[in-house]
Design a protein around this motif. Sequence first.
Motif, PDB file in Angstrom:
ATOM      1  N   THR A   1      33.677  38.659  38.087  1.00  0.00           N
ATOM      2  CA  THR A   1      34.654  37.827  38.792  1.00  0.00           C
ATOM      3  C   THR A   1      35.223  36.766  37.857  1.00  0.00           C
ATOM      4  N   LEU A   2      34.379  36.180  37.011  1.00  0.00           N
ATOM      5  CA  LEU A   2      34.862  35.186  36.048  1.00  0.00           C
ATOM      6  C   LEU A   2      35.809  35.819  35.029  1.00  0.00           C
ATOM      7  N   LEU A   3      35.464  37.001  34.529  1.00  0.00           N
ATOM      8  CA  LEU A   3      36.354  37.698  33.597  1.00  0.00           C
ATOM      9  C   LEU A   3      37.668  38.073  34.280  1.00  0.00           C
ATOM     10  N   ALA A   4      37.576  38.468  35.541  1.00  0.00           N
ATOM     11  CA  ALA A   4      38.780  38.828  36.288  1.00  0.00           C
ATOM     12  C   ALA A   4      39.708  37.624  36.453  1.00  0.00           C
ATOM     13  N   GLU A   5      39.121  36.461  36.682  1.00  0.00           N
ATOM     14  CA  GLU A   5      39.929  35.246  36.823  1.00  0.00           C
ATOM     15  C   GLU A   5      40.683  34.949  35.541  1.00  0.00           C
ATOM     16  N   ARG A   6      40.025  35.129  34.402  1.00  0.00           N
ATOM     17  CA  ARG A   6      40.690  34.883  33.118  1.00  0.00           C
ATOM     18  C   ARG A   6      41.823  35.867  32.881  1.00  0.00           C
ATOM     19  N   ALA A   7      41.710  37.068  33.463  1.00  0.00           N
ATOM     20  CA  ALA A   7      42.748  38.085  33.280  1.00  0.00           C
ATOM     21  C   ALA A   7      43.846  37.995  34.327  1.00  0.00           C
ATOM     22  N   GLY A   8      43.753  37.037  35.248  1.00  0.00           N
ATOM     23  CA  GLY A   8      44.790  36.858  36.260  1.00  0.00           C
ATOM     24  C   GLY A   8      44.662  37.775  37.450  1.00  0.00           C
ATOM     25  N   ALA A   9      43.449  38.208  37.781  1.00  0.00           N
ATOM     26  CA  ALA A   9      43.242  39.134  38.895  1.00  0.00           C
ATOM     27  C   ALA A   9      43.023  38.368  40.196  1.00  0.00           C
ATOM     28  N   ARG A  10      43.016  39.111  41.305  1.00  0.00           N
ATOM     29  CA  ARG A  10      42.645  38.566  42.610  1.00  0.00           C
ATOM     30  C   ARG A  10      41.127  38.521  42.682  1.00  0.00           C
ATOM     31  N   THR A  11      40.556  37.371  42.444  1.00  0.00           N
ATOM     32  CA  THR A  11      39.101  37.272  42.341  1.00  0.00           C
ATOM     33  C   THR A  11      38.405  37.541  43.668  1.00  0.00           C
ATOM     34  N   ASP A  12      39.063  37.252  44.801  1.00  0.00           N
ATOM     35  CA  ASP A  12      38.416  37.524  46.087  1.00  0.00           C
ATOM     36  C   ASP A  12      38.214  39.016  46.297  1.00  0.00           C
ATOM     37  N   LEU A  13      39.193  39.822  45.879  1.00  0.00           N
ATOM     38  CA  LEU A  13      39.055  41.272  46.008  1.00  0.00           C
ATOM     39  C   LEU A  13      38.016  41.821  45.030  1.00  0.00           C
ATOM     40  N   VAL A  14      37.976  41.259  43.831  1.00  0.00           N
ATOM     41  CA  VAL A  14      36.984  41.698  42.846  1.00  0.00           C
ATOM     42  C   VAL A  14      35.574  41.404  43.361  1.00  0.00           C
ATOM     43  N   ALA A  15      35.345  40.192  43.838  1.00  0.00           N
ATOM     44  CA  ALA A  15      34.019  39.817  44.347  1.00  0.00           C
ATOM     45  C   ALA A  15      33.632  40.674  45.542  1.00  0.00           C
ATOM     46  N   ALA A  16      34.589  40.958  46.423  1.00  0.00           N
ATOM     47  CA  ALA A  16      34.306  41.781  47.601  1.00  0.00           C
ATOM     48  C   ALA A  16      33.904  43.196  47.197  1.00  0.00           C
ATOM     49  N   ALA A  17      34.611  43.771  46.222  1.00  0.00           N
ATOM     50  CA  ALA A  17      34.291  45.127  45.768  1.00  0.00           C
ATOM     51  C   ALA A  17      32.879  45.194  45.183  1.00  0.00           C
ATOM     52  N   HIS A  18      32.490  44.187  44.421  1.00  0.00           N
ATOM     53  CA  HIS A  18      31.156  44.196  43.827  1.00  0.00           C
ATOM     54  C   HIS A  18      30.073  43.979  44.885  1.00  0.00           C
ATOM     55  N   SER A  19      30.366  43.190  45.901  1.00  0.00           N
ATOM     56  CA  SER A  19      29.396  43.004  46.987  1.00  0.00           C
ATOM     57  C   SER A  19      29.159  44.321  47.720  1.00  0.00           C
ATOM     58  N   VAL A  20      30.239  45.052  47.984  1.00  0.00           N
ATOM     59  CA  VAL A  20      30.107  46.350  48.651  1.00  0.00           C
ATOM     60  C   VAL A  20      29.337  47.324  47.763  1.00  0.00           C
ATOM     61  N   ARG A  21      29.664  47.340  46.479  1.00  0.00           N
ATOM     62  CA  ARG A  21      28.971  48.250  45.556  1.00  0.00           C
ATOM     63  C   ARG A  21      27.468  47.981  45.549  1.00  0.00           C
ATOM     64  N   MET A  22      27.094  46.711  45.453  1.00  0.00           N
ATOM     65  CA  MET A  22      25.681  46.378  45.414  1.00  0.00           C
ATOM     66  C   MET A  22      24.976  46.776  46.705  1.00  0.00           C
ATOM     67  N   ALA A  23      25.635  46.536  47.845  1.00  0.00           N
ATOM     68  CA  ALA A  23      25.015  46.877  49.123  1.00  0.00           C
ATOM     69  C   ALA A  23      24.812  48.382  49.257  1.00  0.00           C
ATOM     70  N   VAL A  24      25.825  49.165  48.884  1.00  0.00           N
ATOM     71  CA  VAL A  24      25.723  50.623  48.981  1.00  0.00           C
ATOM     72  C   VAL A  24      24.605  51.144  48.083  1.00  0.00           C
ATOM     73  N   VAL A  25      24.530  50.621  46.868  1.00  0.00           N
ATOM     74  CA  VAL A  25      23.500  51.081  45.927  1.00  0.00           C
ATOM     75  C   VAL A  25      22.103  50.706  46.424  1.00  0.00           C
ATOM     76  N   VAL A  26      21.927  49.447  46.836  1.00  0.00           N
ATOM     77  CA  VAL A  26      20.600  48.981  47.254  1.00  0.00           C
ATOM     78  C   VAL A  26      20.131  49.681  48.525  1.00  0.00           C
ATOM     79  N   LEU A  27      21.068  50.049  49.403  1.00  0.00           N
ATOM     80  CA  LEU A  27      20.684  50.674  50.664  1.00  0.00           C
ATOM     81  C   LEU A  27      20.611  52.193  50.585  1.00  0.00           C
ATOM     82  N   SER A  28      20.930  52.772  49.431  1.00  0.00           N
ATOM     83  CA  SER A  28      20.883  54.233  49.323  1.00  0.00           C
ATOM     84  C   SER A  28      19.884  54.701  48.264  1.00  0.00           C
ATOM     85  N   ILE A  29      19.949  54.148  47.059  1.00  0.00           N
ATOM     86  CA  ILE A  29      19.131  54.663  45.964  1.00  0.00           C
ATOM     87  C   ILE A  29      17.633  54.491  46.208  1.00  0.00           C
ATOM     88  N   PRO A  30      17.144  53.329  46.670  1.00  0.00           N
ATOM     89  CA  PRO A  30      15.693  53.241  46.911  1.00  0.00           C
ATOM     90  C   PRO A  30      15.184  54.275  47.906  1.00  0.00           C
TER      91      PRO A  30
END
Length: 369
Positions: free
Chosen positions: A143-172
């Motif tokens: 998210t910090l790197l995305a901010e430096r590149a001029g991205a929508r940081t709220d969308l970046v953070a949301a995508a990573h939150s979803v990714r982490m939840a899907v991985v943690v709730l499926s792989i174990p």
Amino acid sequence: MPAVSASVHLLWRTALTLLLAWLAARACVALGTPIPWMIGPLLATAGASMAGLPTYSANALRNAGQWTIGAALGLYFTPEVTRLVASLWWAVALGVAWALALGLGFGTWLDRALRGQLAHLAPAERRATTYFAGAIGGASEMTLLAERAGARTDLVAAAHSVRMAVVVLSIPFAMQWAKQHWGLQALDMTPPTARAAEWPGLPWLVLVTGLGSMAMRLTGRANPWFIGALLAAMAPTMAGLHLSAVPTALTNAAQLVIGISLGVRFSRQFLRAAPRWLGAAALGTVGMIVACALFAWALAWATGIHPVTLMLATSPGGITEMAITAKVLQLGVPVVTAFQVCRLVAVLLLAEPVFRCWARRLDSVPNRA
């Protein structure tokens, strides 16, 4: 007085969230779910947050949890394990290259699949948003790197939150199923030499890993509480010095507060924001998990390491969560940790250069803006 009242209110929110998480963890223990001390709190706090309840994750507790897990994982790197991991340097390098390529592919897919929805963004802003949303790195760092590149940081953070939840709730769950149906025993052939908390070894371990975390924090490194403690615990262990094990109660508590920190991200506002974006992030994560499983099987054939260990080592999850899964299920902690740490460092160093090359390539192709 208003400041005191706010502090008391925050303490109550923290205490009630911890109580909810503890009850959920105990329920998951009773049900026999994998990594119950993290999955239970994650599900309970996510559900409560989406219902509008005032959950709260204290940064100090999350940092202490990462510190504890880092110290516990560092104790696996005995001299013989260190030699084994060092002999796999070429496989670790392949894992890093795979992670960069997979993140770039995910970002490219997001850019193409959601171009209509993101039409209100300028081309450069859209590219930065989709690229850093797809990069397989820590959510805060990306998210910090995305901010430096001029991205929508709220969308970046949301995508990573979803990714982490899907991985943690499926792989174990997949790993636990594999252990049960493939008849796997523990794959950590050389577990930590110190298996019990010892005096005065434990206070020395706390001091050494605490200093390591503080040093990493002062230098501004990513994920300092985890990486600093990990490296500080590794150093004496690699030299053959065995201080103490980390008590199980502490590692369970660490998993609990890390689960809370993941769960509180899922507020009502989070779900209302760009539902198609969140759905695409979840779908893309599932695709990455499948791709990583295939890559892990190929790497297992080349290295002779069990594919289950390499699935955790190359999965698109976070280092803390995947290392916890490996530790609890005893699925090759040193290999998983080494792969994930090297990937984390490489992505932090190379994500921006790769993005610039990718953006220049797109700019050079007509009709791709």
